[in-house]
Scaffold this motif. Structure first.
Motif, PDB file in Angstrom:
ATOM      1  N   UNK A  71      79.517  32.234 108.514  1.00 54.82           N
ATOM      2  CA  UNK A  71      78.979  31.503 109.666  1.00 54.82           C
ATOM      3  C   UNK A  71      77.693  32.142 110.171  1.00 54.82           C
ATOM      4  N   UNK A  72      76.754  31.283 110.541  1.00 51.65           N
ATOM      5  CA  UNK A  72      75.507  31.721 111.164  1.00 51.65           C
ATOM      6  C   UNK A  72      75.766  31.777 112.664  1.00 51.65           C
ATOM      7  N   UNK A  73      75.888  32.971 113.207  1.00 52.08           N
ATOM      8  CA  UNK A  73      76.238  33.096 114.624  1.00 52.08           C
ATOM      9  C   UNK A  73      75.846  34.469 115.131  1.00 52.08           C
ATOM     10  N   UNK A  74      75.664  34.556 116.448  1.00 50.08           N
ATOM     11  CA  UNK A  74      75.353  35.831 117.081  1.00 50.08           C
ATOM     12  C   UNK A  74      76.652  36.594 117.344  1.00 50.08           C
ATOM     13  N   UNK A  75      76.776  37.728 116.731  1.00 53.60           N
ATOM     14  CA  UNK A  75      77.916  38.614 116.975  1.00 53.60           C
ATOM     15  C   UNK A  75      79.257  37.931 116.788  1.00 53.60           C
ATOM     16  N   UNK A  76      80.131  38.113 117.771  1.00 53.83           N
ATOM     17  CA  UNK A  76      81.509  37.623 117.659  1.00 53.83           C
ATOM     18  C   UNK A  76      81.639  36.118 117.915  1.00 53.83           C
ATOM     19  N   UNK A  77      80.515  35.460 118.192  1.00 54.58           N
ATOM     20  CA  UNK A  77      80.546  33.993 118.258  1.00 54.58           C
ATOM     21  C   UNK A  77      80.937  33.406 116.897  1.00 54.58           C
ATOM     22  N   UNK A  78      80.866  34.235 115.853  1.00 56.16           N
ATOM     23  CA  UNK A  78      81.275  33.784 114.515  1.00 56.16           C
ATOM     24  C   UNK A  78      82.787  33.578 114.415  1.00 56.16           C
ATOM     25  N   UNK A  79      83.522  34.100 115.398  1.00 49.46           N
ATOM     26  CA  UNK A  79      84.985  34.051 115.341  1.00 49.46           C
ATOM     27  C   UNK A  79      85.522  32.859 116.130  1.00 49.46           C
ATOM     28  N   UNK A  80      86.384  32.067 115.484  1.00 53.96           N
ATOM     29  CA  UNK A  80      87.059  30.952 116.158  1.00 53.96           C
ATOM     30  C   UNK A  80      88.529  31.339 116.379  1.00 53.96           C
ATOM     31  N   UNK A  81      89.127  30.802 117.419  1.00 51.44           N
ATOM     32  CA  UNK A  81      90.548  31.110 117.724  1.00 51.44           C
ATOM     33  C   UNK A  81      91.452  30.830 116.528  1.00 51.44           C
ATOM     34  N   UNK A  82      91.186  29.693 115.862  1.00 50.28           N
ATOM     35  CA  UNK A  82      92.048  29.269 114.749  1.00 50.28           C
ATOM     36  C   UNK A  82      91.933  30.179 113.517  1.00 50.28           C
ATOM     37  N   UNK A  83      90.943  31.068 113.502  1.00 50.49           N
ATOM     38  CA  UNK A  83      90.818  32.024 112.390  1.00 50.49           C
ATOM     39  C   UNK A  83      91.945  33.066 112.423  1.00 50.49           C
ATOM     40  N   UNK A  84      92.507  33.272 113.614  1.00 48.57           N
ATOM     41  CA  UNK A  84      93.556  34.286 113.812  1.00 48.57           C
ATOM     42  C   UNK A  84      93.147  35.652 113.247  1.00 48.57           C
ATOM     43  N   UNK A  85      91.935  36.030 113.616  1.00 42.82           N
ATOM     44  CA  UNK A  85      91.383  37.313 113.154  1.00 42.82           C
ATOM     45  C   UNK A  85      92.166  38.481 113.766  1.00 42.82           C
ATOM     46  N   UNK A  86      92.541  39.454 112.947  1.00 46.74           N
ATOM     47  CA  UNK A  86      93.218  40.641 113.495  1.00 46.74           C
ATOM     48  C   UNK A  86      92.534  41.954 113.090  1.00 46.74           C
TER      49      UNK A  86
END
Ligand code: SAM
Length: 232
Positions: A71-86
């Protein structure tokens, strides 16, 4: 093949994570970790279009488009809730920039607080540890390594039930690095002493009243020497 630095970062990412690699550049880290079957899923975030395109190409070339989203995004804006990043890796930048990325993510709630953070600041470790301390993170591991005549620190952090109040000394040198007593750690801080001694020598020759700067640098040297073995 990963650099020694990124390989070590990769080892510190927990098995079967859902990883966001922020400032991923060519996405080398997530690609290598998915190929090692270490990750369930990864997001590679980039704010600059050149590296973003390079990351997309790298993921496509390895046939990993299902497992890695770029994703082209600034910092943690690349993370979506549905990604369930841990797990989050932010590597190869200054500590102040990493801190600012975490702070922005904290403010806009892209950072949930339950992710394992694996951070590799090139400089500015102290302001980064300051941020982690203020935000209730425990530094669960640290490492220091040398590659191509550069010394890199890696900080692994997570929020835990009990808060740890790190001292200024721990935030400067690293609470885990202080205990590990690695030869690379001593090498780094011996060189920091040398740099300050060079500045001191110049200041004593400089015109004008340099007393305050001289005292400040002498204080820093004394603080560093306190953590170095006696013979150095
Ligand atoms: N993480 C890789 C590594 O450690 O080898 C690449 C490091 S590279 C020196 C830093 C990358 O971070 C660059 O590609 C840059 O475009 C990206 N970057 C800088 N600020 C960023 C931000 N706010 N959000 C996302 N990426 C950023």
């Amino acid at each position: 093949l990963l650099s020694k630095r990124l390989a070590r970062v990769g080892e510190l990412v927990p098995e079967q994570s859902r990883l966001a690699d922020i400032g991923s550049d060519h996405a080398y880290l997530p690609v290598a970790l998915v190929l090692q079957k270490k990750l369930e899923f990864a997001v590679a975030g980039e704010v600059v279009s050149g590296p973003f395109e390079a990351a997309k190409k790298q993921v496509r070339k390895n046939g990993l488009s299902d497992q890695i989203t770029v994703r082209l995004a600034d910092g943690l804006d690349a993370v979506e809730k549905t990604d369930e990043i841990n797990a989050i890796t932010i590597c190869g930048m200054g500590g102040v920039l990493i801190r600012d990325i975490l702070e922005a993510g904290w403010t806009n709630q892209r950072l949930q607080g339950n992710e394992r953070l694996v951070l590799q600041p090139n400089i500015g470790e102290k302001p980064l540890r300051d941020w982690l301390t203020i935000h209730g993170y425990t530094i669960i591991d640290e490492d220091i390594l040398e590659e191509n005549n550069k010394i890199y620190e890696i900080i692994v952090a997570a929020r835990r039930e009990t808060r740890v109040a790190y001292s200024a000394k721990e935030r400067l040198f690293g609470p885990v690095l202080l205990k590990k007593q690695s030869p690379i750690f001593y090498k780094k801080w011996q060189s920091e002493v040398k740099q300050r001694e060079t500045i001191l020598a110049q200041l004593t020759k400089a015109s004008g009243d340099q007393t305050i700067r001289i005292q400040q640098i002498e204080k820093e040297i004394a603080e560093i020497k306190e953590v170095l073995p006696d013979e150095s």
